[in-house]
Motif scaffolding. Structure first.
Motif, PDB file in Angstrom:
ATOM      1  N   LYS A 112       2.672 -58.381 -13.721  1.00  0.00           N
ATOM      2  CA  LYS A 112       3.120 -59.222 -14.836  1.00  0.00           C
ATOM      3  C   LYS A 112       3.156 -58.427 -16.150  1.00  0.00           C
ATOM      4  O   LYS A 112       3.894 -58.765 -17.062  1.00  0.00           O
ATOM      5  CB  LYS A 112       2.193 -60.433 -15.013  1.00  0.00           C
ATOM      6  CG  LYS A 112       2.021 -61.313 -13.777  1.00  0.00           C
ATOM      7  CD  LYS A 112       3.160 -62.267 -13.553  1.00  0.00           C
ATOM      8  CE  LYS A 112       2.907 -63.273 -12.453  1.00  0.00           C
ATOM      9  NZ  LYS A 112       2.656 -62.692 -11.119  1.00  0.00           N
ATOM     10  N   PRO A 265       6.635 -58.511  -2.457  1.00  0.00           N
ATOM     11  CA  PRO A 265       5.745 -59.653  -2.190  1.00  0.00           C
ATOM     12  C   PRO A 265       6.087 -60.764  -3.170  1.00  0.00           C
ATOM     13  O   PRO A 265       6.002 -60.577  -4.379  1.00  0.00           O
ATOM     14  CB  PRO A 265       4.351 -59.080  -2.459  1.00  0.00           C
ATOM     15  CG  PRO A 265       4.555 -57.919  -3.372  1.00  0.00           C
ATOM     16  CD  PRO A 265       5.939 -57.397  -3.134  1.00  0.00           C
ATOM     17  N   ASN A 271      10.430 -61.253  -9.241  1.00  0.00           N
ATOM     18  CA  ASN A 271      10.439 -59.821  -8.995  1.00  0.00           C
ATOM     19  C   ASN A 271      11.588 -59.426  -8.068  1.00  0.00           C
ATOM     20  O   ASN A 271      12.328 -58.490  -8.334  1.00  0.00           O
ATOM     21  CB  ASN A 271       9.080 -59.440  -8.390  1.00  0.00           C
ATOM     22  CG  ASN A 271       8.761 -57.961  -8.535  1.00  0.00           C
ATOM     23  OD1 ASN A 271       9.530 -57.198  -9.116  1.00  0.00           O
ATOM     24  ND2 ASN A 271       7.626 -57.564  -8.000  1.00  0.00           N
ATOM     25  N   SER A 320      -1.464 -65.099  -6.159  1.00  0.00           N
ATOM     26  CA  SER A 320      -0.278 -65.102  -7.026  1.00  0.00           C
ATOM     27  C   SER A 320       0.995 -65.388  -6.241  1.00  0.00           C
ATOM     28  O   SER A 320       2.072 -65.510  -6.820  1.00  0.00           O
ATOM     29  CB  SER A 320      -0.149 -63.776  -7.764  1.00  0.00           C
ATOM     30  OG  SER A 320      -1.300 -63.550  -8.535  1.00  0.00           O
TER      31      SER A 320
HETATM   32  C1  LIG Z   1       3.192 -62.891  -9.841  1.00  0.00           C
HETATM   33  C2  LIG Z   1       2.795 -62.002  -8.723  1.00  0.00           C
HETATM   34  C3  LIG Z   1       3.553 -61.908  -7.533  1.00  0.00           C
HETATM   35  C4  LIG Z   1       4.789 -62.744  -7.292  1.00  0.00           C
HETATM   36  O1  LIG Z   1       5.868 -62.337  -8.089  1.00  0.00           O
HETATM   37  P1  LIG Z   1       7.094 -63.344  -8.334  1.00  0.00           P
HETATM   38  O2  LIG Z   1       7.936 -62.673  -9.355  1.00  0.00           O
HETATM   39  O3  LIG Z   1       6.474 -64.624  -8.833  1.00  0.00           O
HETATM   40  O4  LIG Z   1       7.773 -63.524  -7.034  1.00  0.00           O
HETATM   41  C5  LIG Z   1       3.137 -61.037  -6.549  1.00  0.00           C
HETATM   42  N1  LIG Z   1       2.004 -60.312  -6.695  1.00  0.00           N
HETATM   43  C6  LIG Z   1       1.254 -60.373  -7.818  1.00  0.00           C
HETATM   44  C7  LIG Z   1       0.007 -59.569  -7.891  1.00  0.00           C
HETATM   45  C8  LIG Z   1       1.617 -61.211  -8.864  1.00  0.00           C
HETATM   46  O5  LIG Z   1       0.848 -61.285  -9.967  1.00  0.00           O
END
Ligand SMILES: *Cc1c(COP(=O)(O)O)cnc(C)c1O
Length: 495
Positions: A112, A265, A271, A320
């Motif tokens: 993030k 993931p 993402n 997450s």
């Molecule tokens: C937010 C997050 C994700 C998921 O990402 P998205 O963009 O919401 O699909 C995966 N891994 C971690 C560690 C995250 O913080």
């Protein structure tokens, strides 16, 4: 030429990039999308000689066309500095023939940070460009990760205040400590006596409270959101896909034009959507592999064409990704619906009314770029152990879901395309699960106790972010009842 943004749910009026960043969500509830995805206007060969910041400028200038060169470079310079513990910002680690794109070298050691370190600067610049004089107040409810990344991003950014609400007994000890030790005179962290849903409902109620908005306006404030659907979070994520391809090119791992698979993931679909945008900009991409944990609503969607959130919500070791409504998927749905806003709005209505929607066959046809898979808890832990035993590399649980899905995919298809796995969190953030997977003697030990052990086992230095919270003083101790959230905000703002 100016690139304008429109909502996924109506043709309506188009807005500039800075207006889309300021608004976050379109008035009709839709998400802002660029009228078209711009093509990279320099060769990847040229990008391969660039730094992360230079690459960021080349990508962002094409999306944020109403920002001047000076404005954009200023935002990029302030974001990708020594908050990151490596000059590369997003390094690639090759382990047993697979590349892990490490997106966890920022202030809060999770991916993030890649977007939340620049969003505050994009927001402040957007406010200036649109003659907004009010101070921007960011309100966020968090289940752990986003809150800290937003706090770190907005800390001491002039013209902003940030207030984060978290469930007092609903986040991990490391997560809580990360938040309550946050420095910055404009940061406020409040524990509430309710759960995450209560925090989220409380924040939403404040956003929708017209009276409150008026009082705020009269005192020179306005609310904004750091939510992952903001285009100001999506576009900065496109950068590291372009950057990693260019690095592979520079290192001779691929030849110009040779495709690369990306494995991501996935939770909210932000993402992986950024990877899809990178592909649309002209990056040679083979497959985009969407990896889910046991909350495999996206896997089922790609398999069947039906998105159905009516199912049990499962708490996993990759929290997450514990998500049943992947908000950013709406942007992909809009694209494969032939940019038909009405059709998109109908499907999103169905989602909110019945918890599901079905895409047409011709839409499904266009998902050929995507592969999907999911990994259960045991498979995820086994993958951490396998990769550690084979290479000595220690990965976090989210990355392990992607790694396990890729391992399966490769066995099933024999696809030998060069592959990059998005590595979204530092193992230090999920020490208990990670160390427990490597050796059962660590099972259920406290995250804090395992920090030194993890450093030994992984032969990596303890990240600054972790070192800091071990010693840092607690600066935020406010706890409030769920129904008093607005009162807390009014007190902070003195209104
Ligand atoms: C937010 C997050 C994700 C998921 O990402 P998205 O963009 O919401 O699909 C995966 N891994 C971690 C560690 C995250 O913080």
């Amino acid at each position: 030429m100016e690139l304008m943004y429109q909502s996924t749910r109506s043709e309506g009026t188009k807005v500039t990039a800075s207006q889309a960043i300021l608004k976050g969500l379109a008035g009709d509830g839709g998400l802002f999308v660029p009228e078209s995805i711009p093509a990279l206007d320099i060769s990847l060969e040229t990008v391969s000689k660039m730094s992360y910041k230079e690459t960021a400028y080349e990508v962002m200038k094409l999306f944020f066309t109403d920002f001047t060169e000076e404005e954009l470079k200023d935002c990029i310079g302030k974001a990708y500095d020594d908050k990151f513990d490596t000059k590369e910002i997003a390094p690639l680690a090759e382990k047993a023939g697979v590349y892990y794109l490490e997106l966890f070298h920022g202030a809060t050691i999770a991916f993030k940070d890649m977007a939340l370190s620049i969003l505050p600067h994009l927001l402040v610049t957007s406010a200036k460009k649109n003659n907004i004089k009010n101070e921007i107040v960011i309100l966020t409810a968090t289940s752990g990760d986003t809150g800290k990344a937003a706090l770190a991003g907005f800390a001491d950014v002039k013209g902003t205040k940030i207030i984060v609400f978290y469930p007092k007994n609903g986040v991990s000890r490391i997560q809580e400590r990360q938040m309550v030790t946050q420095k910055g005179s404009n940061t406020h962290v409040i524990g509430i006596t309710g759960n995450f849903d209560d925090a989220q409902s409380g924040v939403k109620a404040m956003f929708n409270n017209k009276e409150l908005a008026q009082v705020m306006e009269s005192k020179g404030y306005q609310f904004s959101s750091a939510n992952s659907i903001n285009i100001g979070r999506l576009v900065p994520q496109v950068v590291y896909y372009v950057y990693s391809y260019a690095k592979l090119l520079a290192d001779g791992a691929v030849k110009e034009g040779e495709p690369v698979n990306f494995v991501v993931p996935t939770g909210n679909f932000g993402n992986i959507l950024a990877a899809y945008y990178a592909k649309n900009m002209g990056i040679p991409v083979g497959k985009l592999i969407c990896a889910s944990n046991e909350n495999k609503v996206l896997f089922d969607f790609f398999k069947t064409g039906t998105y159905d959130k009516n199912r049990e919500f499962i708490l996993t070791s990759s929290p997450s990704m514990d998500i049943l409504v992947s908000s950013n998927l709406e942007r992909l749905v809009f694209k494969i619906a032939g940019e038909d806003a009405k059709a998109t709005a109908d499907m999103m209505d169905a989602l909110s009314n019945n918890g599901k929607y079905v895409i047409t066959d011709s839409m499904k046809e266009q998902l050929k770029d995507f592969e999907s898979g999911w990994a259960g808890e045991n498979q995820t832990f086994a993958e951490i152990r396998r990769v550690y035993n084979e290479t000595g590399y220690v990965m976090d649980t989210h990355t392990a879901v992607a790694s396990a899905v890729y391992h399966d995919y490769k066995e099933r298809t024999g696809d030998n395309t060069v592959t990059v796995i998005a590595s979204t969190a530092s193992p230090y953030k999920f020490g208990t699960s990670v160390m427990g997977a490597i050796d059962s003697k660590y099972k259920d030990m406290d995250d804090f106790l395992l920090i030194d052990e993890l450093s030994k086992v992984s032969k990596t230095n303890i990240p600054k972010a972790v070192e800091e919270i071990r010693q840092a003083p607690v600066l935020h101790t406010t706890v409030c009842e769920t129904q008093d959230m607005q009162k807390s905000v009014e007190k902070i703002l003195g209104i």
